[in-house]
Design an enzyme around this catalytic site. Structure first.
Site, PDB file in Angstrom:
ATOM      1  N   HIS A  88       0.855  -1.192   0.000  1.00 49.48           N
ATOM      2  CA  HIS A  88       0.000   0.000   0.000  1.00 49.48           C
ATOM      3  C   HIS A  88       0.889   1.240   0.000  1.00 49.48           C
ATOM      4  O   HIS A  88       1.826   1.342   0.798  1.00 49.48           O
ATOM      5  CB  HIS A  88      -0.906   0.030   1.242  1.00 49.48           C
ATOM      6  CG  HIS A  88      -1.740   1.271   1.294  1.00 49.48           C
ATOM      7  ND1 HIS A  88      -2.895   1.422   0.570  1.00 49.48           N
ATOM      8  CD2 HIS A  88      -1.549   2.448   1.950  1.00 49.48           C
ATOM      9  CE1 HIS A  88      -3.400   2.631   0.785  1.00 49.48           C
ATOM     10  NE2 HIS A  88      -2.598   3.266   1.625  1.00 49.48           N
ATOM     11  N   ASP A 167     -15.410   2.580   7.516  1.00 48.59           N
ATOM     12  CA  ASP A 167     -14.354   3.515   7.099  1.00 48.59           C
ATOM     13  C   ASP A 167     -14.848   4.411   5.981  1.00 48.59           C
ATOM     14  O   ASP A 167     -14.499   5.598   5.926  1.00 48.59           O
ATOM     15  CB  ASP A 167     -13.110   2.750   6.633  1.00 48.59           C
ATOM     16  CG  ASP A 167     -12.096   3.714   6.028  1.00 48.59           C
ATOM     17  OD1 ASP A 167     -11.616   4.573   6.779  1.00 48.59           O
ATOM     18  OD2 ASP A 167     -11.843   3.662   4.818  1.00 48.59           O
ATOM     19  N   ARG A 174     -14.613  12.784   7.676  1.00 49.96           N
ATOM     20  CA  ARG A 174     -13.337  13.448   8.014  1.00 49.96           C
ATOM     21  C   ARG A 174     -12.946  14.453   6.945  1.00 49.96           C
ATOM     22  O   ARG A 174     -12.392  15.518   7.232  1.00 49.96           O
ATOM     23  CB  ARG A 174     -12.236  12.395   8.174  1.00 49.96           C
ATOM     24  CG  ARG A 174     -12.387  11.581   9.458  1.00 49.96           C
ATOM     25  CD  ARG A 174     -11.522  10.338   9.416  1.00 49.96           C
ATOM     26  NE  ARG A 174     -10.148  10.627   9.100  1.00 49.96           N
ATOM     27  CZ  ARG A 174      -9.335   9.807   8.419  1.00 49.96           C
ATOM     28  NH1 ARG A 174      -9.763   8.642   7.988  1.00 49.96           N
ATOM     29  NH2 ARG A 174      -8.104  10.154   8.174  1.00 49.96           N
ATOM     30  N   SER A 189      -7.890   3.643   9.194  1.00 44.56           N
ATOM     31  CA  SER A 189      -8.603   3.648   7.919  1.00 44.56           C
ATOM     32  C   SER A 189      -7.879   2.761   6.895  1.00 44.56           C
ATOM     33  O   SER A 189      -8.471   1.859   6.287  1.00 44.56           O
ATOM     34  CB  SER A 189      -8.697   5.090   7.411  1.00 44.56           C
ATOM     35  OG  SER A 189      -9.072   5.147   6.065  1.00 44.56           O
ATOM     36  N   LYS A 193      -8.884  -1.627   5.877  1.00 44.88           N
ATOM     37  CA  LYS A 193      -9.172  -2.117   4.522  1.00 44.88           C
ATOM     38  C   LYS A 193      -8.167  -3.194   4.118  1.00 44.88           C
ATOM     39  O   LYS A 193      -8.532  -4.200   3.510  1.00 44.88           O
ATOM     40  CB  LYS A 193      -9.142  -0.951   3.521  1.00 44.88           C
ATOM     41  CG  LYS A 193     -10.381  -0.075   3.656  1.00 44.88           C
ATOM     42  CD  LYS A 193     -10.306   1.186   2.826  1.00 44.88           C
ATOM     43  CE  LYS A 193      -9.359   2.205   3.408  1.00 44.88           C
ATOM     44  NZ  LYS A 193      -9.501   3.573   2.936  1.00 44.88           N
TER      45      LYS A 193
HETATM   46  N1  URA Z   1      -6.164   6.858   2.762  1.00 47.76           N
HETATM   47  C1  URA Z   1      -7.124   6.174   3.416  1.00 47.76           C
HETATM   48  O1  URA Z   1      -7.573   5.137   2.961  1.00 47.76           O
HETATM   49  N2  URA Z   1      -7.562   6.667   4.596  1.00 47.76           N
HETATM   50  C2  URA Z   1      -7.089   7.800   5.127  1.00 47.76           C
HETATM   51  O2  URA Z   1      -7.528   8.167   6.199  1.00 47.76           O
HETATM   52  C3  URA Z   1      -6.104   8.489   4.436  1.00 47.76           C
HETATM   53  C4  URA Z   1      -5.654   7.999   3.250  1.00 47.76           C
END
Ligand code: URA
Length: 430
Positions: A88, A167, A174, A189, A193
């Site tokens: 990621h 999320d 947010r 967050s 995932k």
């Molecule tokens: N990417 C995400 O998936 N979540 C965040 O909070 C910031 C970047």
């Protein structure tokens, strides 16, 4: 009659507001009740702001992540019979590394499930880039994902909406309440995932600098450490590289042009920084998959990674040999003087590419696959007056003005070469 709720959102908000630690059952309830729309957006926004101001303990972050995972489905690739490793990136300008990286790692017999997103704002989305390839399909069913991982080994596709739905709601909230920057919330967050996706191991590319989500290197380091701890606590072997995002990666920013550059890397060429980062991340991933001595450079040179790329594209109905979309209009900026290119700032170049149509301002907007910027020089290169520095690519020449506005002061030609800085600054492990 429905059962009474066991907690009250106002009490949970007050605990965080007063710098306390929220008990595990109350925090789990808060996330669950927000997903059920029992806790209101206004209450969750107040809670998110309290987290931004007062932080969370490692235990709270773990519980928050776990609660978000529990809000949706959890995939498992345990039956594949081969290790799974994902990567990621926190996102950057010209960051196309996933494209060569996934097939490269898969070519060593490792499964790479890259469930990706689309770009929003100045950082590009992996799916947008791949959709430049005629026929290529981002949406796969869970069965198709599993079959492709078993066969080709690499899959890059759209993350289903079933992963961590809490999320999705919280991130959108947010975004409009000034609370995106809270490290515990970013970490939970991203990691909710990734853990829900079912990968066995994970390598994080956490970027710092002008074109990154986290400009400050200390903040990026803290985010990386938090995410590595979270992954480890959840049984996912996780490491991170802290990488420089002050200058765009490679010589292309956009979609089709980034695919073209990725294919150059898979053919054993490509810009040195793209190759360096691809190799560094592949080594991390293969080490976690039990192959620390894999010769990744050789796999880029001898066609092994390219074969996996072609198979991966074909498996999703793409034609790896088809011509990529070309821009209707181009505008080249020439060096006004001779000297050394001392600076080329990632953020304004990302914004300019976005204004040219390569990115989207709203989630529902389409991207123009042929739009973007091709760079002809990088910081440290000597340039002669009149030499092309970069070319803007668009479908409509009315876009050039605003893109050029964004590039005002974004690059510099001087007398002396800039001090060289490492692309990979640090490796962070549990
Ligand atoms: N990417 C995400 O998936 N979540 C965040 O909070 C910031 C970047």
């Amino acid at each position: 009659m429905s059962a009474p709720e066991p907690f009250d959102a106002v009490d949970v908000i007050r605990i965080k507001r007063d710098k306390g630690q929220v008990p595990e059952d109350a925090l789990r309830w808060m996330v669950d009740a927000y997903t059920r729309e029992y806790v209101a957006d206004s209450q969750m926004a107040a809670f998110a702001m309290a987290v931004l101001l007062n932080g969370m303990t490692r235990d709270e972050i773990r519980v928050m992540t776990d609660a978000m995972i529990a809000s949706g489905e959890r995939m498992s690739f345990a039956g594949l019979g081969k290790p799974t490793v994902d990567k990621h990136s926190t996102g950057g300008v010209g960051d196309k590394i996933t494209l060569p990286l996934a097939p490269l790692v898969a070519s060593f017999g490792v499964a790479v499930p890259q469930l990706s997103g689309r770009g929003l704002g100045h950082t590009g989305g992996t799916l947008d880039k791949l959709e430049s390839i005629p026929g290529w399909r981002a949406a796969l069913s869970n069965d198709e994902i599993t079959a492709q991982l078993r066969g080709v080994g690499a899959v890059i596709c759209a993350a289903g909406t079933g992963l961590a739905p809490a999320d999705k709601r919280l991130y959108a909230l947010r975004d409009v309440t000034g609370t995106v920057e809270a490290i515990p919330l970013i970490a939970s967050s991203i990691m909710s995932k990734k853990i829900a996706e079912g990968t066995g191991a994970l390598v994080l590319d956490v970027k710092f600098g002008g074109g990154a989500f986290m400009r400050d290197v200390d903040m990026a380091r803290e985010l990386a450490r938090t995410m590595v701890a979270l992954g480890t606590d959840s049984g996912v072997a996780t490491t991170a590289l802290l990488t420089d995002m002050n200058t765009p990666l490679g010589l292309t920013i956009g979609n089709a042009n980034e695919v073209r550059e990725s294919v150059e890397v898979l053919a054993g060429g490509g810009p040195a920084d793209i190759v360096e980062l691809t190799v560094a991340l592949a080594r991390e991933m293969l080490t976690l998959a039990g192959q620390p001595d894999a010769d990744v450079e050789k796999a880029l040179q001898n066609g092994q990674a390219m074969d996996a790329w072609r198979e991966m594209i074909r498996a999703q109905d793409g034609d790896p040999d088809a011509a990529l979309p070309a821009p209707r209009e181009t505008h080249t900026v020439l060096a006004p003087a001779s000297g050394v290119l001392t600076r080329l700032d990632a953020l304004p170049f990302g914004i300019a590419a976005w204004r040219l149509g390569a990115g989207r301002a709203r989630a529902q907007d389409p991207v123009i696959h042929s739009a973007g910027i091709d760079l002809h020089a990088r910081p440290g290169d000597e340039v002669q007056a009149g030499q092309p520095l970069f070319t803007l690519l668009a479908d409509d020449d009315t876009r050039f003005g605003r893109a050029l506005d964004a590039l005002e002061g974004a690059w510099e030609i001087g007398a002396d070469a800039p001090a060289s800085t490492p692309l990979v600054l640090e490796r962070i492990t549990a």
